[in-house]
Write a protein that holds these residues in place. Sequence first.
Motif, PDB file in Angstrom:
ATOM      1  N   PRO A 182       0.822  -1.213   0.000  1.00  0.00           N
ATOM      2  CA  PRO A 182       0.000   0.000   0.000  1.00  0.00           C
ATOM      3  C   PRO A 182       0.854   1.261   0.000  1.00  0.00           C
ATOM      4  CG  PRO A 182       0.025  -0.973   2.183  1.00  0.00           C
ATOM      5  CD  PRO A 182       0.744  -1.942   1.281  1.00  0.00           C
ATOM      6  N   GLU A 183       0.237   2.343  -0.381  1.00  0.00           N
ATOM      7  CA  GLU A 183       0.877   3.650  -0.324  1.00  0.00           C
ATOM      8  C   GLU A 183       0.646   4.280   1.061  1.00  0.00           C
ATOM      9  OE1 GLU A 183      -0.456   6.186  -3.582  1.00  0.00           O
ATOM     10  OE2 GLU A 183      -1.122   4.370  -4.624  1.00  0.00           O
ATOM     11  N   ILE A 184       1.544   5.169   1.437  1.00  0.00           N
ATOM     12  CA  ILE A 184       1.291   6.023   2.597  1.00  0.00           C
ATOM     13  C   ILE A 184       0.365   7.136   2.141  1.00  0.00           C
ATOM     14  CG2 ILE A 184       2.304   7.513   4.348  1.00  0.00           C
ATOM     15  CD1 ILE A 184       3.037   4.535   4.616  1.00  0.00           C
ATOM     16  N   MET A 185      -0.803   7.203   2.766  1.00  0.00           N
ATOM     17  CA  MET A 185      -1.837   8.148   2.348  1.00  0.00           C
ATOM     18  C   MET A 185      -1.864   9.358   3.279  1.00  0.00           C
ATOM     19  SD  MET A 185      -3.164   6.433  -0.212  1.00  0.00           S
ATOM     20  CE  MET A 185      -4.832   7.014  -0.539  1.00  0.00           C
ATOM     21  N   GLN A 186      -2.378  10.432   2.754  1.00  0.00           N
ATOM     22  CA  GLN A 186      -2.543  11.642   3.568  1.00  0.00           C
ATOM     23  C   GLN A 186      -3.622  11.412   4.618  1.00  0.00           C
ATOM     24  OE1 GLN A 186      -3.325  15.160   1.293  1.00  0.00           O
ATOM     25  NE2 GLN A 186      -3.768  16.430   3.083  1.00  0.00           N
ATOM     26  N   SER A 187      -3.401  11.923   5.811  1.00  0.00           N
ATOM     27  CA  SER A 187      -4.418  11.849   6.847  1.00  0.00           C
ATOM     28  C   SER A 187      -5.649  12.640   6.415  1.00  0.00           C
ATOM     29  CB  SER A 187      -3.877  12.422   8.159  1.00  0.00           C
ATOM     30  OG  SER A 187      -4.935  12.574   9.101  1.00  0.00           O
ATOM     31  N   PRO A 188      -6.845  12.137   6.722  1.00  0.00           N
ATOM     32  CA  PRO A 188      -8.053  12.908   6.402  1.00  0.00           C
ATOM     33  C   PRO A 188      -8.222  14.148   7.265  1.00  0.00           C
ATOM     34  CG  PRO A 188      -8.602  10.986   7.711  1.00  0.00           C
ATOM     35  CD  PRO A 188      -7.149  10.856   7.372  1.00  0.00           C
ATOM     36  N   ILE A 189      -7.455  14.236   8.333  1.00  0.00           N
ATOM     37  CA  ILE A 189      -7.632  15.302   9.327  1.00  0.00           C
ATOM     38  C   ILE A 189      -6.853  16.547   8.917  1.00  0.00           C
ATOM     39  CG2 ILE A 189      -7.319  15.912  11.751  1.00  0.00           C
ATOM     40  CD1 ILE A 189      -7.235  12.769  12.194  1.00  0.00           C
ATOM     41  N   ASN A 190      -7.513  17.681   8.981  1.00  0.00           N
ATOM     42  CA  ASN A 190      -6.874  18.961   8.713  1.00  0.00           C
ATOM     43  C   ASN A 190      -6.352  19.527  10.039  1.00  0.00           C
ATOM     44  OD1 ASN A 190      -6.090  21.554   8.037  1.00  0.00           O
ATOM     45  ND2 ASN A 190      -7.907  22.015   6.811  1.00  0.00           N
ATOM     46  N   VAL A 191      -5.087  19.250  10.315  1.00  0.00           N
ATOM     47  CA  VAL A 191      -4.502  19.674  11.592  1.00  0.00           C
ATOM     48  C   VAL A 191      -4.461  21.189  11.688  1.00  0.00           C
ATOM     49  CG1 VAL A 191      -2.444  19.549  13.045  1.00  0.00           C
ATOM     50  CG2 VAL A 191      -3.147  17.553  11.707  1.00  0.00           C
ATOM     51  N   ALA A 192      -4.248  21.861  10.566  1.00  0.00           N
ATOM     52  CA  ALA A 192      -4.171  23.330  10.576  1.00  0.00           C
ATOM     53  C   ALA A 192      -5.488  23.958  11.011  1.00  0.00           C
ATOM     54  CB  ALA A 192      -3.770  23.835   9.192  1.00  0.00           C
ATOM     55  N   ALA A 193      -6.598  23.228  10.811  1.00  0.00           N
ATOM     56  CA  ALA A 193      -7.912  23.733  11.220  1.00  0.00           C
ATOM     57  C   ALA A 193      -8.370  23.078  12.521  1.00  0.00           C
ATOM     58  CB  ALA A 193      -8.932  23.474  10.126  1.00  0.00           C
ATOM     59  N   ASN A 194      -7.395  22.574  13.300  1.00  0.00           N
ATOM     60  CA  ASN A 194      -7.660  21.943  14.599  1.00  0.00           C
ATOM     61  C   ASN A 194      -8.482  20.659  14.469  1.00  0.00           C
ATOM     62  OD1 ASN A 194      -6.295  23.966  16.114  1.00  0.00           O
ATOM     63  ND2 ASN A 194      -8.100  25.306  15.901  1.00  0.00           N
ATOM     64  N   GLY A 195      -8.354  19.978  13.336  1.00  0.00           N
ATOM     65  CA  GLY A 195      -8.999  18.683  13.209  1.00  0.00           C
ATOM     66  C   GLY A 195      -8.378  17.666  14.150  1.00  0.00           C
ATOM     67  N   GLN A 196      -9.137  16.628  14.495  1.00  0.00           N
ATOM     68  CA  GLN A 196      -8.635  15.667  15.472  1.00  0.00           C
ATOM     69  C   GLN A 196      -9.163  14.264  15.205  1.00  0.00           C
ATOM     70  OE1 GLN A 196     -10.306  16.283  19.498  1.00  0.00           O
ATOM     71  NE2 GLN A 196     -11.638  17.844  18.581  1.00  0.00           N
ATOM     72  N   LEU A 197      -8.390  13.299  15.647  1.00  0.00           N
ATOM     73  CA  LEU A 197      -8.775  11.893  15.639  1.00  0.00           C
ATOM     74  C   LEU A 197      -9.337  11.575  17.005  1.00  0.00           C
ATOM     75  CD1 LEU A 197      -8.653   9.257  13.927  1.00  0.00           C
ATOM     76  CD2 LEU A 197      -6.415   8.828  14.965  1.00  0.00           C
ATOM     77  N   SER A 198     -10.602  11.156  17.061  1.00  0.00           N
ATOM     78  CA  SER A 198     -11.302  10.979  18.334  1.00  0.00           C
ATOM     79  C   SER A 198     -11.817   9.560  18.473  1.00  0.00           C
ATOM     80  CB  SER A 198     -12.495  11.948  18.426  1.00  0.00           C
ATOM     81  OG  SER A 198     -12.088  13.286  18.275  1.00  0.00           O
ATOM     82  N   LEU A 199     -11.877   9.096  19.712  1.00  0.00           N
ATOM     83  CA  LEU A 199     -12.457   7.783  19.997  1.00  0.00           C
ATOM     84  C   LEU A 199     -13.976   7.868  19.850  1.00  0.00           C
ATOM     85  CD1 LEU A 199     -11.492   4.954  20.901  1.00  0.00           C
ATOM     86  CD2 LEU A 199     -12.079   5.636  23.236  1.00  0.00           C
ATOM     87  N   GLN A 200     -14.553   6.954  19.093  1.00  0.00           N
ATOM     88  CA  GLN A 200     -15.997   6.968  18.866  1.00  0.00           C
ATOM     89  C   GLN A 200     -16.714   6.552  20.134  1.00  0.00           C
ATOM     90  OE1 GLN A 200     -17.551   5.489  15.098  1.00  0.00           O
ATOM     91  NE2 GLN A 200     -19.026   4.215  16.185  1.00  0.00           N
ATOM     92  N   ASP A 201     -17.605   7.415  20.610  1.00  0.00           N
ATOM     93  CA  ASP A 201     -18.355   7.072  21.813  1.00  0.00           C
ATOM     94  C   ASP A 201     -19.853   6.960  21.555  1.00  0.00           C
ATOM     95  OD1 ASP A 201     -18.971   9.717  21.452  1.00  0.00           O
ATOM     96  OD2 ASP A 201     -18.283  10.406  23.417  1.00  0.00           O
ATOM     97  N   MET A 202     -20.280   7.163  20.314  1.00  0.00           N
ATOM     98  CA  MET A 202     -21.691   6.985  19.981  1.00  0.00           C
ATOM     99  C   MET A 202     -21.979   5.492  19.789  1.00  0.00           C
ATOM    100  SD  MET A 202     -21.718   8.165  15.960  1.00  0.00           S
ATOM    101  CE  MET A 202     -20.819   9.679  16.269  1.00  0.00           C
ATOM    102  N   PRO A 203     -23.218   5.073  19.987  1.00  0.00           N
ATOM    103  CA  PRO A 203     -23.540   3.652  19.761  1.00  0.00           C
ATOM    104  C   PRO A 203     -23.255   3.266  18.311  1.00  0.00           C
ATOM    105  CG  PRO A 203     -25.318   4.767  20.936  1.00  0.00           C
ATOM    106  CD  PRO A 203     -24.381   5.834  20.485  1.00  0.00           C
ATOM    107  N   PRO A 204     -22.731   2.076  18.072  1.00  0.00           N
ATOM    108  CA  PRO A 204     -22.436   1.661  16.700  1.00  0.00           C
ATOM    109  C   PRO A 204     -23.696   1.325  15.925  1.00  0.00           C
ATOM    110  CG  PRO A 204     -22.040  -0.150  18.192  1.00  0.00           C
ATOM    111  CD  PRO A 204     -22.371   1.043  19.059  1.00  0.00           C
ATOM    112  N   ILE A 205     -23.598   1.360  14.609  1.00  0.00           N
ATOM    113  CA  ILE A 205     -24.663   0.846  13.751  1.00  0.00           C
ATOM    114  C   ILE A 205     -24.581  -0.681  13.767  1.00  0.00           C
ATOM    115  CG2 ILE A 205     -25.521   0.729  11.381  1.00  0.00           C
ATOM    116  CD1 ILE A 205     -24.378   3.566  10.989  1.00  0.00           C
TER     117      ILE A 205
END
Length: 400
Positions: A182-205
């Motif tokens: 696989p390729e190394i892909m760009q993170s979907p998160i825009n760090v410059a706009a204070n984007g973040q990777l968060s633990l999902q706490d909502m009930p799953p589908i």
Amino acid sequence: MQKNDDVHWIGSTQIYMNELRKEFNVSSTSPIRTATVLISGIGYYELYVNGQSVDPSRKLDPGWTTYEKRTLMVSYDLTPMIKGGMNAVGVKLGNGWYSQEQYVPPSASEPNYGPPRLMFALSIVFVSSETMSVVSDQTWKGRQGSIVHDSVYNGEIVDSRNDRVDWAKVGFNDSFSLWVTPEIMQSPINVAANGQLSLQDMPPIRAGVDALQFEIDNPLNLENSYLSKEDLAGIQGGNLHDGGVLKPISVSTPVLGVHTFDMGQNMVGWCRFHFHGPRGLGIYIRHAEVLAQPVDSTKQSYGGIYTENLRGATQTDSYILRGDPNGEIYEPRFTVHGFRYISVYGSPVGLSVNDVECPVVHSQTTVKGHFASSNPIINQIQHNVQWGQLGNSMSLPTDW
């Protein structure tokens, strides 16, 4: 999650890399105390360890967000599934909402989403206090699996001839597919706009029986109720207490080669089909909420489905048979449909109501109470409200 420069988003810009796998060796010198993984596969993912799905009823994960602002990850305890010696992990990816196909102007702006990508970080702690990690990087291998294309609104195209049963097991060898780095892909998160990777706490589908729980019994079984079963028997539609899987109430053949199933209830989810046929034959499935109305000039209807209200969404699944003489089961993974009627085109053998069952899909929900009256119209309205609320609870409120 603390930043770890060894963990990368991986995928491909050259092929639709929707299956990724890795084998790794776990030391047997000390027992495993804990094995915990953090995973985010966007738009959607399914996780397998040593050939087994980690959470089979969990679907369409992670939850839908504005990915550049907040991308969700999920934690699993893999301690019972990881063993000393060689292990294998496999991840299926789907486009989900991380796809430009879902954002068609002028109804919405078109964000720069896609293709799908994976972030994976497994941490193993031994009784000896030693640790080891397995992360998403270029030691993995990936390929395009049997899902040729998938879309939230437009369904799936699946070529089951490309299924590999043991792809997530140790020692897997595939002489018919090309697994590439696989390729190394760009993170979907825009760090410059204070984007973040968060633990999902909502009930799953979830799909089927695990999607809905009840704090009370079926009101039909309550003792000392002033309502009789006859009072509640007039409600039309599916029963929420039937285990979360609907069976068709009828099937018709409006034209040659087409089977139209009536589920008896407008629902959100998909269907599980039992097909027979020769290798390479395509079967096509369309979903609709209503049947076509009679033609004004003739006042006759051929019994087909009405799809003009879908506003461009095809709601169509296509399945190419692998030719199993014992028959084969098709169930979509990375799409969802709103429907009451299903038309199946191209089956070389007749289909019955026993060849179809449809799991109801929504965010995991607990029913806290119940309401019923002696007025059948009010009871029907209450029934419709409950089904409408569940069908539009898909990690966040929707309008399916």
